[in-house]
Design a protein around this motif. Structure first.
Motif, PDB file in Angstrom:
ATOM      1  N   TYR A  10       0.847  -1.199   0.000  1.00 31.45           N
ATOM      2  CA  TYR A  10       0.000   0.000   0.000  1.00 31.45           C
ATOM      3  C   TYR A  10       0.877   1.241   0.000  1.00 31.45           C
ATOM      4  O   TYR A  10       1.947   1.269   0.610  1.00 31.45           O
ATOM      5  N   VAL A  11       0.386   2.278  -0.680  1.00 30.23           N
ATOM      6  CA  VAL A  11       1.115   3.545  -0.805  1.00 30.23           C
ATOM      7  C   VAL A  11       0.197   4.686  -0.401  1.00 30.23           C
ATOM      8  O   VAL A  11      -0.996   4.686  -0.736  1.00 30.23           O
ATOM      9  N   ASP A  12       0.751   5.647   0.307  1.00 28.66           N
ATOM     10  CA  ASP A  12       0.023   6.877   0.646  1.00 28.66           C
ATOM     11  C   ASP A  12       0.840   8.065   0.158  1.00 28.66           C
ATOM     12  O   ASP A  12       2.016   8.205   0.493  1.00 28.66           O
ATOM     13  N   THR A  13       0.210   8.900  -0.662  1.00 32.11           N
ATOM     14  CA  THR A  13       0.889  10.102  -1.167  1.00 32.11           C
ATOM     15  C   THR A  13       0.456  11.304  -0.354  1.00 32.11           C
ATOM     16  O   THR A  13      -0.711  11.688  -0.388  1.00 32.11           O
ATOM     17  N   SER A  18       5.811  10.525   0.060  1.00 36.27           N
ATOM     18  CA  SER A  18       4.983   9.357  -0.238  1.00 36.27           C
ATOM     19  C   SER A  18       5.560   8.179   0.532  1.00 36.27           C
ATOM     20  O   SER A  18       6.780   7.992   0.564  1.00 36.27           O
ATOM     21  N   ALA A  20       5.291   3.913   1.631  1.00 34.56           N
ATOM     22  CA  ALA A  20       4.832   2.588   1.215  1.00 34.56           C
ATOM     23  C   ALA A  20       5.105   1.579   2.319  1.00 34.56           C
ATOM     24  O   ALA A  20       6.073   1.713   3.075  1.00 34.56           O
ATOM     25  N   GLU A  42       3.179   9.456 -10.118  1.00 37.95           N
ATOM     26  CA  GLU A  42       3.433   8.035 -10.356  1.00 37.95           C
ATOM     27  C   GLU A  42       4.884   7.682 -10.028  1.00 37.95           C
ATOM     28  O   GLU A  42       5.188   6.563  -9.594  1.00 37.95           O
ATOM     29  N   PHE A  45       5.013   7.218  -6.347  1.00 45.33           N
ATOM     30  CA  PHE A  45       4.386   5.932  -6.036  1.00 45.33           C
ATOM     31  C   PHE A  45       5.398   4.796  -6.202  1.00 45.33           C
ATOM     32  O   PHE A  45       5.608   3.983  -5.286  1.00 45.33           O
ATOM     33  N   TYR A  72      -3.793   2.197  -2.830  1.00 42.72           N
ATOM     34  CA  TYR A  72      -3.297   3.571  -2.924  1.00 42.72           C
ATOM     35  C   TYR A  72      -4.237   4.516  -2.196  1.00 42.72           C
ATOM     36  O   TYR A  72      -5.449   4.512  -2.427  1.00 42.72           O
ATOM     37  N   THR A  74      -4.699   8.625  -1.572  1.00 40.31           N
ATOM     38  CA  THR A  74      -4.179   9.859  -2.155  1.00 40.31           C
ATOM     39  C   THR A  74      -5.034  11.063  -1.795  1.00 40.31           C
ATOM     40  O   THR A  74      -6.234  10.928  -1.545  1.00 40.31           O
ATOM     41  N   ILE A 238      -0.471   4.834 -13.081  1.00 41.06           N
ATOM     42  CA  ILE A 238       0.059   3.945 -12.043  1.00 41.06           C
ATOM     43  C   ILE A 238      -0.212   2.484 -12.408  1.00 41.06           C
ATOM     44  O   ILE A 238       0.663   1.617 -12.246  1.00 41.06           O
TER      45      ILE A 238
END
Length: 470
Positions: A10-13, A18, A20, A42, A45, A72, A74, A238
């Motif tokens: 999972y990624v949070d911007t 950012s 992960a 991207e 990410f 994701y 965002t 992405i």
């Protein structure tokens, strides 16, 4: 034997960085971080995922080709609204006689800072997302019981759509009164628009926000289009990058109400504030892990400070939240946000020489002075570095070094000299002010809900959590 599948990533911007997290099949996990590039999200990410993969000794190809789930969170949409960024040129079709509805605000002080709210008359109205000439009324009416009492004027609708297309609109929002009870008119209007101009973006209120109260329903429908193109293009980019690394499953996107949706079908408006909601989900998880009944989450990022309440009684939701200065009809988990983070800019008043911090932020570009990337205004991060709360030689896991001398010089020139104090005292003053803002937000949030702090555990997270809330 081949490695079993089962990685979860999972990624949070955020506004500055950012982040992960990658969970391996055996339950171990690693984290990664990368600077947020506002115009190339991207890259942020993929960058933080690569960092997390490297931390567990795996290439990104190894992880993503064997991943079961990639998600994701965002704030792309939120940032577009809050910063009043230019979106696509849009038109609106609504029930005849209600063309001025989005220019008649229900809550004029919505989204204003306290000093602005005290002088509402001089603060003005929020910027209309659709100008009046691009709003067309069409004869039709559904009553309060959901009965179609006036049929849809298809001839008038075709004329209105043709006028909007000639005006150069890139999308059309449709919102008829009481359409959430019977959406036949909105659906037919969309069909006609698609006949006239296939491929034109169309959003109908009965699908975006099928709830009562036309103003927030209108705004939700318009915002869904306003942020839709940028968000969908980002998600598609992405997904293409993920496929290049061997990922074959759908990309999942965090929702403001909690949970996830597939990127292919997600409504853009439901992603507003979805990043901070991920933090709230984490608080709920840790509560269960440690057997804690009540908890408060405090998320200190680079741009904002978010407070979440996770009590044993029930989850708190906002039925009609305010995003930027617009009231919308997209339910969200309740998150209290102020402009206070490690990137918050410190400044001295020109007339009354008083030290302030925020709400403006340096963001990731150029960022704090200590990043040595062109920033000239001192921030909270600079004060943290000067007072040795941050290690100049070990930032971003050691991948970036900070310039302490430049941070000290900026605080000296912009803060210490105007106030006639020592540079260390100035740095401590910045930290005390930002900490006081966060403390005040925590106290007022708890007090407004009648909560006894002694019965709640505090979870401090985010990049600045250990420095300012732990």
């Amino acid at each position: 034997m081949g490695e079993k599948k089962g990685y979860i990533a999972y990624v949070d911007t955020g506004g500055t960085f950012s982040d992960a997290v990658i969970v391996s099949p055996d339950g171990t996990f690693s984290t990664g971080k990368a600077a947020t590039e506002p115009n190339r999200l991207e890259r942020s990410f993929i960058g933080c995922l690569e960092s997390a993969g490297k931390a567990m000794g795996k290439s990104l190809q190894d992880v993503l080709s064997n991943a079961d789930e990639v998600g994701y969170g965002t704030t792309v949409g939120t940032n577009m609204i809050v910063s009043e960024s230019e979106g696509p040129k849009l038109g609106l079709i609504t029930t005849k006689g209600f063309e001025d509805r989005i220019h008649q605000w229900r809550l004029r002080p919505a989204g204003l800072l306290k000093p602005e709210a005290m002088h509402m008359i001089s603060s003005g109205h929020p910027k209309p997302l659709i100008p009046r000439p691009l709003i067309k009324g069409v004869s039709e009416r559904v009553d309060v019981a959901g009965n179609a009492v006036i049929p849809l004027d298809e001839t008038g609708l075709r004329r209105a759509v043709t006028e909007l297309i000639k005006a150069g609109v890139e999308g059309i929002a449709i919102c008829f009164l009481w359409s959430f009870l019977d959406n036949a008119h909105e659906v037919r209007a969309r069909e006609i628009i698609n006949e006239i101009n296939p491929g034109l973006m169309v959003s109908i209120s009965s699908e975006v926000a099928p709830t009562m109260r036309e103003y927030p329903r209108l705004m939700s429908t318009i915002i869904d289009l306003h942020i839709g193109r940028a968000l969908k293009e980002l998600l598609k980019t992405i997904e293409r990058r993920l496929q290049e690394y061997g990922y074959t499953r759908p990309l999942l996107v965090m929702q403001a109400i909690g949970g996830v949706a597939q990127a292919e079908v997600v409504h853009p408006g439901t992603t507003l504030h979805s990043g901070p909601v991920g933090g709230l989900a984490g608080v709920e998880f840790l509560k269960r892990q440690y057997g804690i009944k009540n908890a408060v989450g405090s998320d200190v990022g680079g741009t904002s400070f978010d407070v979440t309440i996770a009590s044993e009684k029930a989850e708190d939701f906002l039925r009609e939240p305010i995003v930027g200065r617009y009231e919308i009809a997209t339910p969200m988990r309740e998150i209290i946000t102020i402009g206070a983070g490690c990137g918050t800019i410190a400044w001295v008043g020109e007339i009354i020489k008083v030290l302030h911090a925020g709400p403006q932020s340096a963001g990731s570009e150029p960022g704090p002075v200590c990043y040595d990337a062109g920033g000239v205004l001192p921030t909270v991060a600079d004060a943290d570095l000067v007072t040795n709360r941050l290690n100049a030689d070990y930032f971003l896991g050691g991948s970036k070094k900070l310039n302490r001398d430049k941070a000290m010089k900026a605080i000296q020139e912009k803060i210490a000299d105007p106030l006639g104090i020592d540079v260390m005292d100035a740095a401590e003053g910045i930290i005390k002010i930002i900490d006081a803002s966060m403390q005040s937000t925590l106290r007022t949030t708890l007090a407004s809900k009648g909560i006894d702090p002694a019965k709640y555990a505090l979870f401090a997270f985010g990049g600045g959590g250990p420095c300012h809330c732990a």
